[in-house]
Structure formats: C-alpha cells, structure tokens
Write a protein that holds these residues in place. Structure first.
Motif, PDB file in Angstrom:
ATOM      1  N   LYS A 113     -10.030  -7.300  11.368  1.00 16.85           N
ATOM      2  CA  LYS A 113      -9.847  -8.357  10.378  1.00 16.85           C
ATOM      3  C   LYS A 113     -10.950  -9.418  10.460  1.00 16.85           C
ATOM      4  O   LYS A 113     -11.508  -9.833   9.447  1.00 16.85           O
ATOM      5  CB  LYS A 113      -8.472  -8.989  10.604  1.00 16.85           C
ATOM      6  N   GLU A 114     -11.274  -9.851  11.669  1.00 16.30           N
ATOM      7  CA  GLU A 114     -12.284 -10.888  11.860  1.00 16.30           C
ATOM      8  C   GLU A 114     -13.663 -10.409  11.395  1.00 16.30           C
ATOM      9  O   GLU A 114     -14.407 -11.137  10.739  1.00 16.30           O
ATOM     10  CB  GLU A 114     -12.347 -11.284  13.333  1.00 16.30           C
ATOM     11  N   PHE A 115     -14.001  -9.189  11.733  1.00 17.71           N
ATOM     12  CA  PHE A 115     -15.284  -8.604  11.359  1.00 17.71           C
ATOM     13  C   PHE A 115     -15.411  -8.513   9.838  1.00 17.71           C
ATOM     14  O   PHE A 115     -16.422  -8.919   9.254  1.00 17.71           O
ATOM     15  CB  PHE A 115     -15.418  -7.222  12.010  1.00 17.71           C
ATOM     16  N   VAL A 116     -14.374  -8.022   9.188  1.00 22.13           N
ATOM     17  CA  VAL A 116     -14.379  -7.912   7.722  1.00 22.13           C
ATOM     18  C   VAL A 116     -14.521  -9.305   7.114  1.00 22.13           C
ATOM     19  O   VAL A 116     -15.324  -9.520   6.200  1.00 22.13           O
ATOM     20  CB  VAL A 116     -13.102  -7.205   7.204  1.00 22.13           C
ATOM     21  N   GLY A 117     -13.765 -10.261   7.608  1.00 23.02           N
ATOM     22  CA  GLY A 117     -13.843 -11.627   7.098  1.00 23.02           C
ATOM     23  C   GLY A 117     -15.238 -12.221   7.234  1.00 23.02           C
ATOM     24  O   GLY A 117     -15.725 -12.896   6.320  1.00 23.02           O
ATOM     25  N   GLU A 118     -15.892 -11.970   8.352  1.00 25.64           N
ATOM     26  CA  GLU A 118     -17.250 -12.478   8.556  1.00 25.64           C
ATOM     27  C   GLU A 118     -18.230 -11.860   7.557  1.00 25.64           C
ATOM     28  O   GLU A 118     -19.073 -12.556   6.987  1.00 25.64           O
ATOM     29  CB  GLU A 118     -17.716 -12.187   9.979  1.00 25.64           C
ATOM     30  N   LEU A 119     -18.115 -10.554   7.349  1.00 28.85           N
ATOM     31  CA  LEU A 119     -19.024  -9.879   6.419  1.00 28.85           C
ATOM     32  C   LEU A 119     -18.804 -10.354   4.983  1.00 28.85           C
ATOM     33  O   LEU A 119     -19.766 -10.564   4.235  1.00 28.85           O
ATOM     34  CB  LEU A 119     -18.856  -8.361   6.516  1.00 28.85           C
ATOM     35  N   VAL A 120     -17.550 -10.529   4.588  1.00 31.97           N
ATOM     36  CA  VAL A 120     -17.239 -11.017   3.237  1.00 31.97           C
ATOM     37  C   VAL A 120     -17.778 -12.437   3.069  1.00 31.97           C
ATOM     38  O   VAL A 120     -18.425 -12.756   2.062  1.00 31.97           O
ATOM     39  CB  VAL A 120     -15.718 -10.958   2.950  1.00 31.97           C
TER      40      VAL A 120
ATOM     41  N   ILE B  65     -18.161  -2.979  -0.581  1.00 32.38           N
ATOM     42  CA  ILE B  65     -19.607  -3.093  -0.730  1.00 32.38           C
ATOM     43  C   ILE B  65     -19.952  -4.583  -0.773  1.00 32.38           C
ATOM     44  O   ILE B  65     -19.384  -5.329  -1.574  1.00 32.38           O
ATOM     45  CB  ILE B  65     -20.073  -2.367  -2.005  1.00 32.38           C
ATOM     46  N   LEU B  66     -20.865  -4.983   0.112  1.00 34.02           N
ATOM     47  CA  LEU B  66     -21.167  -6.400   0.303  1.00 34.02           C
ATOM     48  C   LEU B  66     -22.665  -6.660   0.316  1.00 34.02           C
ATOM     49  O   LEU B  66     -23.443  -5.823   0.762  1.00 34.02           O
ATOM     50  CB  LEU B  66     -20.586  -6.876   1.642  1.00 34.02           C
ATOM     51  N   LYS B  67     -23.041  -7.837  -0.127  1.00 28.70           N
ATOM     52  CA  LYS B  67     -24.433  -8.269  -0.059  1.00 28.70           C
ATOM     53  C   LYS B  67     -24.745  -8.638   1.390  1.00 28.70           C
ATOM     54  O   LYS B  67     -23.878  -9.143   2.102  1.00 28.70           O
ATOM     55  CB  LYS B  67     -24.655  -9.467  -0.970  1.00 28.70           C
ATOM     56  N   ALA B  68     -25.980  -8.366   1.819  1.00 24.58           N
ATOM     57  CA  ALA B  68     -26.391  -8.709   3.183  1.00 24.58           C
ATOM     58  C   ALA B  68     -27.872  -9.047   3.201  1.00 24.58           C
ATOM     59  O   ALA B  68     -28.647  -8.509   2.416  1.00 24.58           O
ATOM     60  CB  ALA B  68     -26.106  -7.543   4.125  1.00 24.58           C
TER      61      ALA B  68
ATOM     62  N   TYR C 233     -20.705 -13.790   0.454  1.00 27.03           N
ATOM     63  CA  TYR C 233     -20.425 -14.924  -0.433  1.00 27.03           C
ATOM     64  C   TYR C 233     -21.476 -16.016  -0.262  1.00 27.03           C
ATOM     65  O   TYR C 233     -22.044 -16.525  -1.234  1.00 27.03           O
ATOM     66  CB  TYR C 233     -19.020 -15.447  -0.099  1.00 27.03           C
ATOM     67  N   ARG C 234     -21.779 -16.382   0.983  1.00 26.49           N
ATOM     68  CA  ARG C 234     -22.758 -17.429   1.256  1.00 26.49           C
ATOM     69  C   ARG C 234     -24.146 -17.067   0.736  1.00 26.49           C
ATOM     70  O   ARG C 234     -24.866 -17.916   0.220  1.00 26.49           O
ATOM     71  CB  ARG C 234     -22.825 -17.718   2.759  1.00 26.49           C
ATOM     72  N   LEU C 235     -24.531 -15.799   0.866  1.00 25.77           N
ATOM     73  CA  LEU C 235     -25.833 -15.364   0.353  1.00 25.77           C
ATOM     74  C   LEU C 235     -25.919 -15.541  -1.159  1.00 25.77           C
ATOM     75  O   LEU C 235     -26.941 -15.977  -1.685  1.00 25.77           O
ATOM     76  CB  LEU C 235     -26.079 -13.891   0.708  1.00 25.77           C
TER      77      LEU C 235
ATOM     78  N   ALA D 227      -9.955  -8.395   0.263  1.00 24.71           N
ATOM     79  CA  ALA D 227      -9.459  -9.120  -0.914  1.00 24.71           C
ATOM     80  C   ALA D 227      -8.833 -10.456  -0.517  1.00 24.71           C
ATOM     81  O   ALA D 227      -9.060 -11.476  -1.177  1.00 24.71           O
ATOM     82  CB  ALA D 227      -8.461  -8.266  -1.683  1.00 24.71           C
ATOM     83  N   ASP D 228      -8.057 -10.459   0.558  1.00 23.57           N
ATOM     84  CA  ASP D 228      -7.432 -11.704   1.029  1.00 23.57           C
ATOM     85  C   ASP D 228      -8.487 -12.722   1.438  1.00 23.57           C
ATOM     86  O   ASP D 228      -8.370 -13.910   1.133  1.00 23.57           O
ATOM     87  CB  ASP D 228      -6.499 -11.433   2.215  1.00 23.57           C
ATOM     88  N   CYS D 229      -9.530 -12.269   2.112  1.00 21.23           N
ATOM     89  CA  CYS D 229     -10.607 -13.165   2.530  1.00 21.23           C
ATOM     90  C   CYS D 229     -11.324 -13.728   1.303  1.00 21.23           C
ATOM     91  O   CYS D 229     -11.557 -14.928   1.216  1.00 21.23           O
ATOM     92  CB  CYS D 229     -11.587 -12.425   3.425  1.00 21.23           C
ATOM     93  N   ALA D 230     -11.655 -12.863   0.354  1.00 24.66           N
ATOM     94  CA  ALA D 230     -12.363 -13.298  -0.857  1.00 24.66           C
ATOM     95  C   ALA D 230     -11.542 -14.303  -1.648  1.00 24.66           C
ATOM     96  O   ALA D 230     -12.079 -15.264  -2.196  1.00 24.66           O
ATOM     97  CB  ALA D 230     -12.714 -12.098  -1.723  1.00 24.66           C
TER      98      ALA D 230
END
Length: 131
Positions: A93-100, A53-56, A104-106, A11-14
């Motif tokens: 934290k870094e891994f979650v931030g990268e996936l989020v 749940i994230l888009k990939a 978002y970029r996709l 949530a913080d990353c988003a």
C-alpha cells in the motif's frame, strides 16, 4: 497485493490528492485520473492482469524498472516517462501510494503556477519507505 487491491489502493490514493478527478474518456475498462485536465494515472487490465500506469521521472523510471520486477515500461505510453505497475509480492500500500503521489507531483509541476492545487516541490514529500 493482488490486482483488485492494486487498483483499489491506487484509486483511493488518487482520490485523496487535491484537484484529482477520475474519468473514463476512452472505454469503460480504462480508468484515468487527471489533475487540471492532465493525466497522471491510468488503470486497466492488460490481458488478464490489472495494472496501474504512472508518470515517472526518466531517471527514476529506469531505476524502478531495474529494481522491481513488477515495474515495466508504460503500457501504450511513452516508455521514457511512464511506468506500468503490476501486483505481486512486495507491492504494498505504501509503495503504491508513493508512486501515485510522485506521478501526481510530476504532472502538477508542469501546470501553470496559478493552476497548481499544491506546491509540487513540497506536497507529499518525505523519505521513501523500504519496499
């Protein structure tokens, strides 16, 4: 990282992503993050387990599922384009931030150019940290 920290980190990353908004369009226990009205992240509990749940990208989604036991096909989503991330050892934290950010970029990449809050080809890119 535990489940509560997973949700907070995601949530913080988003929240830091340009044009991102947190909504509750379904039921209160589903948090949905959108950019320009398009979903890029969902957070909920799947029978007692907090998940994100994230888009990939389909190729990347397959590779992530093979490499990480905490990543499975997207819960209640198209299994080809979505992943589910659970908390656990090695989920940082870094891994979650990268996936989020990747999710978002996709989504931003499929918006009309005039509606994009950032250039999806360059925003948040960099080398992946060791996971």
């Amino acid at each position: 990282m535990n489940g509560t920290d997973l949700h907070k980190t995601a949530a913080d990353c988003a929240e830091e992503l340009p044009g991102a908004r947190l909504e509750h369009p379904f039921v209160p226990d589903w948090e949905v993050c959108k950019v320009r009205g398009k979903v890029f992240m969902l957070m909920t509990d799947v029978p007692g387990r907090p998940v994100v749940i994230l888009k990939a990208d389909p190729g990347e989604a397959d590779a992530l599922r093979e490499q990480y036991s905490h990543i499975t096909p997207g819960y209640h989503m198209n299994k080809k384009y979505w992943i589910t991330l659970e908390s656990g050892e090695g989920v940082g934290k870094e891994f979650v931030g990268e996936l989020v950010t990747d999710s978002y970029r996709l989504v931003v990449a499929h918006l009309p150019t005039a509606e994009r809050p950032v250039d999806p080809r360059t925003y948040g890119t960099g080398t992946r940290a060791a996971r």
